[in-house]
Write a protein that holds these residues in place. Structure first.
Motif, PDB file in Angstrom:
ATOM      1  N   ILE A   1      -1.099   6.231   7.366  1.00 12.74           N
ATOM      2  CA  ILE A   1      -1.740   5.108   7.467  1.00 12.74           C
ATOM      3  C   ILE A   1      -3.148   5.373   7.872  1.00 12.74           C
ATOM      4  CG2 ILE A   1      -2.060   3.231   9.631  1.00 12.74           C
ATOM      5  CD1 ILE A   1       1.188   3.931   9.990  1.00 12.74           C
ATOM      6  N   PHE A   2      -4.188   4.381   7.501  1.00 10.55           N
ATOM      7  CA  PHE A   2      -5.454   4.504   8.018  1.00 10.55           C
ATOM      8  C   PHE A   2      -5.951   3.281   8.841  1.00 10.55           C
ATOM      9  CE2 PHE A   2      -9.824   2.875   7.049  1.00 10.55           C
ATOM     10  CZ  PHE A   2     -10.592   4.124   7.657  1.00 10.55           C
ATOM     11  N   ILE A   3      -6.428   3.192   9.851  1.00  4.17           N
ATOM     12  CA  ILE A   3      -6.540   2.262  10.782  1.00  4.17           C
ATOM     13  C   ILE A   3      -8.371   2.102  10.928  1.00  4.17           C
ATOM     14  CG2 ILE A   3      -6.615   1.365  12.998  1.00  4.17           C
ATOM     15  CD1 ILE A   3      -3.988   2.979  13.376  1.00  4.17           C
TER      16      ILE A   3
ATOM     17  N   ILE B   1      -2.760   0.628   5.102  1.00  2.04           N
ATOM     18  CA  ILE B   1      -4.217   0.705   5.682  1.00  2.04           C
ATOM     19  C   ILE B   1      -4.562  -0.833   6.163  1.00  2.04           C
ATOM     20  CG2 ILE B   1      -6.422   0.228   4.744  1.00  2.04           C
ATOM     21  CD1 ILE B   1      -5.617   1.379   1.929  1.00  2.04           C
ATOM     22  N   ILE B   2      -5.290  -0.495   7.541  1.00  2.40           N
ATOM     23  CA  ILE B   2      -5.417  -1.743   8.506  1.00  2.40           C
ATOM     24  C   ILE B   2      -7.065  -1.764   8.443  1.00  2.40           C
ATOM     25  CG2 ILE B   2      -5.432  -2.593  10.716  1.00  2.40           C
ATOM     26  CD1 ILE B   2      -2.564  -2.410   9.566  1.00  2.40           C
ATOM     27  N   GLY B   3      -7.632  -2.812   8.067  1.00  2.00           N
ATOM     28  CA  GLY B   3      -8.777  -3.224   7.817  1.00  2.00           C
ATOM     29  C   GLY B   3      -9.686  -2.992   9.124  1.00  2.00           C
TER      30      GLY B   3
ATOM     31  N   SER C   1       1.358  -1.308   1.959  1.00  2.00           N
ATOM     32  CA  SER C   1       0.399  -2.515   2.223  1.00  2.00           C
ATOM     33  C   SER C   1      -0.774  -2.562   2.766  1.00  2.00           C
ATOM     34  CB  SER C   1       1.454  -3.551   2.957  1.00  2.00           C
ATOM     35  OG  SER C   1       2.571  -3.932   2.356  1.00  2.00           O
ATOM     36  N   VAL C   2      -1.772  -3.456   2.645  1.00  2.48           N
ATOM     37  CA  VAL C   2      -3.045  -3.480   3.298  1.00  2.48           C
ATOM     38  C   VAL C   2      -3.146  -4.899   4.052  1.00  2.48           C
ATOM     39  CG1 VAL C   2      -5.610  -3.632   2.725  1.00  2.48           C
ATOM     40  CG2 VAL C   2      -3.898  -2.491   0.969  1.00  2.48           C
ATOM     41  N   TYR C   3      -3.522  -4.514   5.294  1.00  2.00           N
ATOM     42  CA  TYR C   3      -3.753  -5.694   6.161  1.00  2.00           C
ATOM     43  C   TYR C   3      -5.005  -5.891   6.815  1.00  2.00           C
ATOM     44  CZ  TYR C   3       1.491  -6.283   6.526  1.00  2.00           C
ATOM     45  OH  TYR C   3       2.771  -6.516   6.246  1.00  2.00           O
ATOM     46  N   ALA C   4      -5.349  -6.973   6.874  1.00  2.12           N
ATOM     47  CA  ALA C   4      -6.708  -7.138   7.558  1.00  2.12           C
ATOM     48  C   ALA C   4      -6.736  -8.718   8.205  1.00  2.12           C
ATOM     49  CB  ALA C   4      -7.846  -7.049   6.570  1.00  2.12           C
ATOM     50  N   GLY C   5      -7.927  -8.822   9.013  1.00  2.00           N
ATOM     51  CA  GLY C   5      -7.999 -10.150   9.679  1.00  2.00           C
ATOM     52  C   GLY C   5      -7.538 -10.338  11.001  1.00  2.00           C
TER      53      GLY C   5
END
Length: 238
Positions: free
Chosen positions: A97-99, A116-118, A131-135
């Protein structure tokens, strides 16, 4: 040596990624192997309920990240009848995981593997694998596979933009250090640049990266060939 001693005295457990992770484990937080906390002094990991936080392998946590297992809203709810009602939930981070910077992971959240957490995201709900999450609040942007494909398709143009920007700003050709993230494009597979090897080590899957490196073929024979393709000649600007 003196600087290291002073650093330990001033910042104590947060003087380095290694010392902070060791301290968190001693508090009771479960943390796997290959994890990195890049700027411990600005990172806030909830240890009020250490048994309620679990972090897997190869998790990278950048500056300003906050990870919670509780909140203190009971202080407001207590005003209703004087009753103390806690709010503690297990927070679980999977592996790989990348935060991003200044992200906030709220209590009770489960983040899957290969996520990945944006930067600046506020994670209020579970995040599925790959998955990629952001916002704010965080929502799914795309799959890891989609991101990989987009990055791969745009890699050459992005490397070109970096090269030209550097060339125009500093009046000299970019070297391997400047283009360290794009060395796969032009590095002869008979050698392994130190900058590229460092990136592979930091990826936590060094063996996989080296295998790909050896079995793949660069798009350009060397750095100069790539720079010529970018429109940057052999001679530096006078």
């Amino acid at each position: 040596m003196l600087k290291q001693i002073l650093r330990r005295v001033i910042y104590r457990e947060k003087c380095s990624s290694e010392s902070y992770i060791k301290w968190l484990r001693n508090q009771g937080v479960t943390i796997g192997e290959g994890c990195t906390i890049y700027e411990p002094r600005s990172t806030h990991i909830d240890v009020q309920n250490p048994g309620m936080l679990e972090i897997g392998d190869y998790v990278r946590i950048t500056a300003g990240t906050t990870i919670l297992t509780h909140d203190y809203s009971l202080s407001v709810l207590a005003c209703v009848e004087g009753n103390i009602i806690g709010s503690v939930e297990k927070t679980t981070l999977g592996s790989n995981i990348f935060i991003g910077r200044n992200a906030i992971i709220l209590k009770g959240v489960t983040i899957g593997n290969n996520v990945i957490i944006g930067a600046g995201a506020v994670v209020t709900k579970d995040c599925e694998d790959n998955s990629v999450y952001a916002g704010v609040p965080a929502h799914k942007i795309c799959s890891i596979e989609t991101l990989y494909r987009k990055r791969k398709e745009n890699e050459l143009e992005m490397a070109k933009k970096v090269s030209i920007s550097y060339y125009e700003k500093f009046n000299k050709k970019p070297d391997e250090e400047v283009l360290r993230e794009y060395q796969m494009l032009f590095t002869d597979r008979s050698e392994m640049p130190e900058t590229l090897e460092d990136l592979m080590k930091d990826s936590s899957v060094e063996k996989l990266c080296k295998t790909y490196y050896k079995e793949s073929t660069p798009q350009f024979s060397n750095l100069d060939s790539f720079l010529k393709w970018c429109g940057i000649g052999n001679e530096e600007i006078e």
